[in-house]
Design a protein around this motif. Structure first.
Motif, PDB file in Angstrom:
ATOM      1  N   GLU A 118     -54.708   5.674 -23.596  1.00 18.65           N
ATOM      2  CA  GLU A 118     -53.696   4.660 -23.896  1.00 18.65           C
ATOM      3  C   GLU A 118     -53.611   3.610 -22.782  1.00 18.65           C
ATOM      4  OE1 GLU A 118     -51.069   2.576 -26.003  1.00 18.65           O
ATOM      5  OE2 GLU A 118     -52.050   4.390 -26.726  1.00 18.65           O
ATOM      6  N   VAL A 119     -53.720   4.040 -21.545  1.00 15.68           N
ATOM      7  CA  VAL A 119     -53.660   3.113 -20.400  1.00 15.68           C
ATOM      8  C   VAL A 119     -54.827   2.134 -20.450  1.00 15.68           C
ATOM      9  CG1 VAL A 119     -53.883   2.980 -17.891  1.00 15.68           C
ATOM     10  CG2 VAL A 119     -52.372   4.674 -18.908  1.00 15.68           C
ATOM     11  N   LEU A 120     -56.030   2.656 -20.651  1.00 12.05           N
ATOM     12  CA  LEU A 120     -57.211   1.785 -20.719  1.00 12.05           C
ATOM     13  C   LEU A 120     -57.114   0.819 -21.889  1.00 12.05           C
ATOM     14  CD1 LEU A 120     -60.156   4.182 -19.859  1.00 12.05           C
ATOM     15  CD2 LEU A 120     -59.492   2.146 -18.607  1.00 12.05           C
ATOM     16  N   SER A 121     -56.690   1.309 -23.037  1.00 16.97           N
ATOM     17  CA  SER A 121     -56.609   0.458 -24.225  1.00 16.97           C
ATOM     18  C   SER A 121     -55.595  -0.662 -24.042  1.00 16.97           C
ATOM     19  CB  SER A 121     -56.221   1.284 -25.443  1.00 16.97           C
ATOM     20  OG  SER A 121     -57.197   2.242 -25.717  1.00 16.97           O
ATOM     21  N   SER A 122     -54.437  -0.343 -23.504  1.00 18.16           N
ATOM     22  CA  SER A 122     -53.394  -1.371 -23.381  1.00 18.16           C
ATOM     23  C   SER A 122     -53.740  -2.409 -22.321  1.00 18.16           C
ATOM     24  CB  SER A 122     -52.046  -0.719 -23.082  1.00 18.16           C
ATOM     25  OG  SER A 122     -52.071  -0.080 -21.827  1.00 18.16           O
ATOM     26  N   LYS A 123     -54.191  -1.968 -21.156  1.00 15.84           N
ATOM     27  CA  LYS A 123     -54.472  -2.920 -20.074  1.00 15.84           C
ATOM     28  C   LYS A 123     -55.689  -3.795 -20.383  1.00 15.84           C
ATOM     29  CE  LYS A 123     -52.324  -0.653 -16.198  1.00 15.84           C
ATOM     30  NZ  LYS A 123     -51.576  -1.663 -15.480  1.00 15.84           N
ATOM     31  N   PHE A 124     -56.772  -3.178 -20.834  1.00 18.31           N
ATOM     32  CA  PHE A 124     -57.974  -3.954 -21.126  1.00 18.31           C
ATOM     33  C   PHE A 124     -57.781  -4.802 -22.379  1.00 18.31           C
ATOM     34  CE2 PHE A 124     -62.533  -4.646 -21.989  1.00 18.31           C
ATOM     35  CZ  PHE A 124     -62.927  -5.019 -20.712  1.00 18.31           C
ATOM     36  N   GLY A 125     -56.988  -4.303 -23.327  1.00 18.96           N
ATOM     37  CA  GLY A 125     -56.682  -5.075 -24.529  1.00 18.96           C
ATOM     38  C   GLY A 125     -55.901  -6.335 -24.208  1.00 18.96           C
ATOM     39  N   ALA A 126     -54.959  -6.246 -23.269  1.00 20.51           N
ATOM     40  CA  ALA A 126     -54.189  -7.422 -22.855  1.00 20.51           C
ATOM     41  C   ALA A 126     -55.093  -8.446 -22.166  1.00 20.51           C
ATOM     42  CB  ALA A 126     -53.064  -6.998 -21.927  1.00 20.51           C
ATOM     43  N   ALA A 127     -56.027  -7.958 -21.356  1.00 25.37           N
ATOM     44  CA  ALA A 127     -56.970  -8.872 -20.697  1.00 25.37           C
ATOM     45  C   ALA A 127     -57.888  -9.535 -21.723  1.00 25.37           C
ATOM     46  CB  ALA A 127     -57.796  -8.114 -19.654  1.00 25.37           C
TER      47      ALA A 127
ATOM     48  N   PRO B 135     -57.288  -9.866 -33.447  1.00 22.20           N
ATOM     49  CA  PRO B 135     -57.558  -9.073 -32.243  1.00 22.20           C
ATOM     50  C   PRO B 135     -59.002  -8.572 -32.210  1.00 22.20           C
ATOM     51  CG  PRO B 135     -56.162  -7.861 -33.764  1.00 22.20           C
ATOM     52  CD  PRO B 135     -56.310  -9.241 -34.317  1.00 22.20           C
ATOM     53  N   VAL B 136     -59.517  -8.454 -31.012  1.00 19.92           N
ATOM     54  CA  VAL B 136     -60.884  -7.979 -30.803  1.00 19.92           C
ATOM     55  C   VAL B 136     -60.895  -6.461 -30.964  1.00 19.92           C
ATOM     56  CG1 VAL B 136     -62.750  -7.805 -29.112  1.00 19.92           C
ATOM     57  CG2 VAL B 136     -61.366  -9.870 -29.219  1.00 19.92           C
ATOM     58  N   PRO B 137     -61.842  -5.902 -31.730  1.00 21.27           N
ATOM     59  CA  PRO B 137     -61.913  -4.439 -31.826  1.00 21.27           C
ATOM     60  C   PRO B 137     -62.287  -3.830 -30.468  1.00 21.27           C
ATOM     61  CG  PRO B 137     -63.579  -5.490 -33.231  1.00 21.27           C
ATOM     62  CD  PRO B 137     -62.804  -6.569 -32.578  1.00 21.27           C
ATOM     63  N   LEU B 138     -61.491  -2.870 -30.031  1.00 21.54           N
ATOM     64  CA  LEU B 138     -61.688  -2.221 -28.738  1.00 21.54           C
ATOM     65  C   LEU B 138     -61.872  -0.730 -28.968  1.00 21.54           C
ATOM     66  CD1 LEU B 138     -61.652  -2.215 -25.622  1.00 21.54           C
ATOM     67  CD2 LEU B 138     -59.170  -2.051 -25.756  1.00 21.54           C
ATOM     68  N   TYR B 139     -62.984  -0.180 -28.490  1.00 22.71           N
ATOM     69  CA  TYR B 139     -63.299   1.232 -28.660  1.00 22.71           C
ATOM     70  C   TYR B 139     -63.319   1.905 -27.295  1.00 22.71           C
ATOM     71  CZ  TYR B 139     -65.001  -0.730 -33.030  1.00 22.71           C
ATOM     72  OH  TYR B 139     -65.095  -1.417 -34.206  1.00 22.71           O
ATOM     73  N   VAL B 140     -62.691   3.078 -27.196  1.00 20.29           N
ATOM     74  CA  VAL B 140     -62.722   3.882 -25.972  1.00 20.29           C
ATOM     75  C   VAL B 140     -63.492   5.150 -26.292  1.00 20.29           C
ATOM     76  CG1 VAL B 140     -61.366   5.064 -24.220  1.00 20.29           C
ATOM     77  CG2 VAL B 140     -60.515   2.932 -25.212  1.00 20.29           C
ATOM     78  N   VAL B 141     -64.620   5.352 -25.584  1.00 16.07           N
ATOM     79  CA  VAL B 141     -65.500   6.490 -25.821  1.00 16.07           C
ATOM     80  C   VAL B 141     -65.459   7.400 -24.593  1.00 16.07           C
ATOM     81  CG1 VAL B 141     -67.882   7.173 -26.299  1.00 16.07           C
ATOM     82  CG2 VAL B 141     -66.998   5.027 -27.209  1.00 16.07           C
ATOM     83  N   GLY B 142     -65.331   8.690 -24.814  1.00 17.35           N
ATOM     84  CA  GLY B 142     -65.385   9.647 -23.714  1.00 17.35           C
ATOM     85  C   GLY B 142     -64.046  10.283 -23.390  1.00 17.35           C
ATOM     86  N   LEU B 143     -62.973   9.816 -24.009  1.00 17.06           N
ATOM     87  CA  LEU B 143     -61.653  10.411 -23.813  1.00 17.06           C
ATOM     88  C   LEU B 143     -61.088  10.806 -25.169  1.00 17.06           C
ATOM     89  CD1 LEU B 143     -60.024   7.908 -21.281  1.00 17.06           C
ATOM     90  CD2 LEU B 143     -60.899  10.173 -20.778  1.00 17.06           C
ATOM     91  N   SER B 144     -60.309  11.877 -25.186  1.00 18.03           N
ATOM     92  CA  SER B 144     -59.672  12.260 -26.443  1.00 18.03           C
ATOM     93  C   SER B 144     -58.525  11.299 -26.748  1.00 18.03           C
ATOM     94  CB  SER B 144     -59.158  13.696 -26.360  1.00 18.03           C
ATOM     95  OG  SER B 144     -58.165  13.791 -25.359  1.00 18.03           O
ATOM     96  N   LYS B 145     -58.184  11.180 -28.023  1.00 26.29           N
ATOM     97  CA  LYS B 145     -57.176  10.211 -28.446  1.00 26.29           C
ATOM     98  C   LYS B 145     -55.784  10.516 -27.895  1.00 26.29           C
ATOM     99  CE  LYS B 145     -59.318   8.257 -32.413  1.00 26.29           C
ATOM    100  NZ  LYS B 145     -59.693   6.957 -31.998  1.00 26.29           N
ATOM    101  N   ASP B 146     -55.470  11.804 -27.663  1.00 25.58           N
ATOM    102  CA  ASP B 146     -54.136  12.165 -27.186  1.00 25.58           C
ATOM    103  C   ASP B 146     -54.015  12.140 -25.660  1.00 25.58           C
ATOM    104  OD1 ASP B 146     -55.851  14.294 -26.925  1.00 25.58           O
ATOM    105  OD2 ASP B 146     -54.344  15.816 -27.374  1.00 25.58           O
ATOM    106  N   GLU B 147     -55.100  11.823 -24.959  1.00 27.07           N
ATOM    107  CA  GLU B 147     -55.059  11.773 -23.499  1.00 27.07           C
ATOM    108  C   GLU B 147     -54.357  10.486 -23.040  1.00 27.07           C
ATOM    109  OE1 GLU B 147     -58.226  12.544 -19.874  1.00 27.07           O
ATOM    110  OE2 GLU B 147     -58.819  12.859 -21.940  1.00 27.07           O
ATOM    111  N   PRO B 148     -53.470  10.561 -22.040  1.00 31.08           N
ATOM    112  CA  PRO B 148     -52.747   9.372 -21.583  1.00 31.08           C
ATOM    113  C   PRO B 148     -53.665   8.287 -21.006  1.00 31.08           C
ATOM    114  CG  PRO B 148     -51.834  11.368 -20.565  1.00 31.08           C
ATOM    115  CD  PRO B 148     -53.028  11.773 -21.364  1.00 31.08           C
ATOM    116  N   ALA B 149     -54.771   8.680 -20.411  1.00 29.36           N
ATOM    117  CA  ALA B 149     -55.695   7.696 -19.832  1.00 29.36           C
ATOM    118  C   ALA B 149     -56.272   6.791 -20.915  1.00 29.36           C
ATOM    119  CB  ALA B 149     -56.826   8.415 -19.096  1.00 29.36           C
TER     120      ALA B 149
END
Length: 114
Positions: free
Chosen positions: A20-29, A4-18
């Motif tokens: 998880e949404v960004l990680s799952s959708k963009f990770g699938a793409a 899997p490609v390493p995916l980093y989300v910067v600017g949101l806290s880890k417990d924020e639902p947004a």
């Protein structure tokens, strides 16, 4: 199977639902595109939130995909993080049609007769 490609989300806290949404959708793409762009090194999503204390939050999201040859950058902004995640995924999946050389079958009429 490719790793899997390493995916980093910067600017949101880890417990924020947004996050998880960004990680799952963009990770699938990314998994879909990795079949065509096998030289992806990493992907990073940068989120800038405006007015987070108010009733609505405006998001400016930039997704960059670093490959061995260049960096692909996609941006989108809006009030709904779900729509932004879908739009960024659609833009990334647009790379599939650009890279695919064998999109159309060869015409039967153009084949030579033996």
């Amino acid at each position: 199977m490719a790793e899997p490609v390493p995916l980093y989300v910067v600017g949101l806290s880890k417990d924020e639902p947004a996050n998880e949404v960004l990680s799952s959708k963009f990770g699938a793409a990314l998994e879909k595109v990795q079949k065509v762009l096998s030289h992806i090194i990493e992907a990073k999503i940068t989120v800038e939130s405006q007015n987070p204390e108010g009733s609505r939050t405006h998001y400016d999201v930039t997704a960059s995909v670093k490959t061995s040859q260049n960096t692909l950058v996609y941006t989108d902004s809006g009030w709904d993080i779900l729509k932004i995640a879908d739009e960024l995924s659609r833009k990334l999946e647009g790379e599939l049609s650009k890279r695919d050389d064998k999109r159309q079958r060869e015409s039967i009429r153009k084949k030579e007769e033996f």
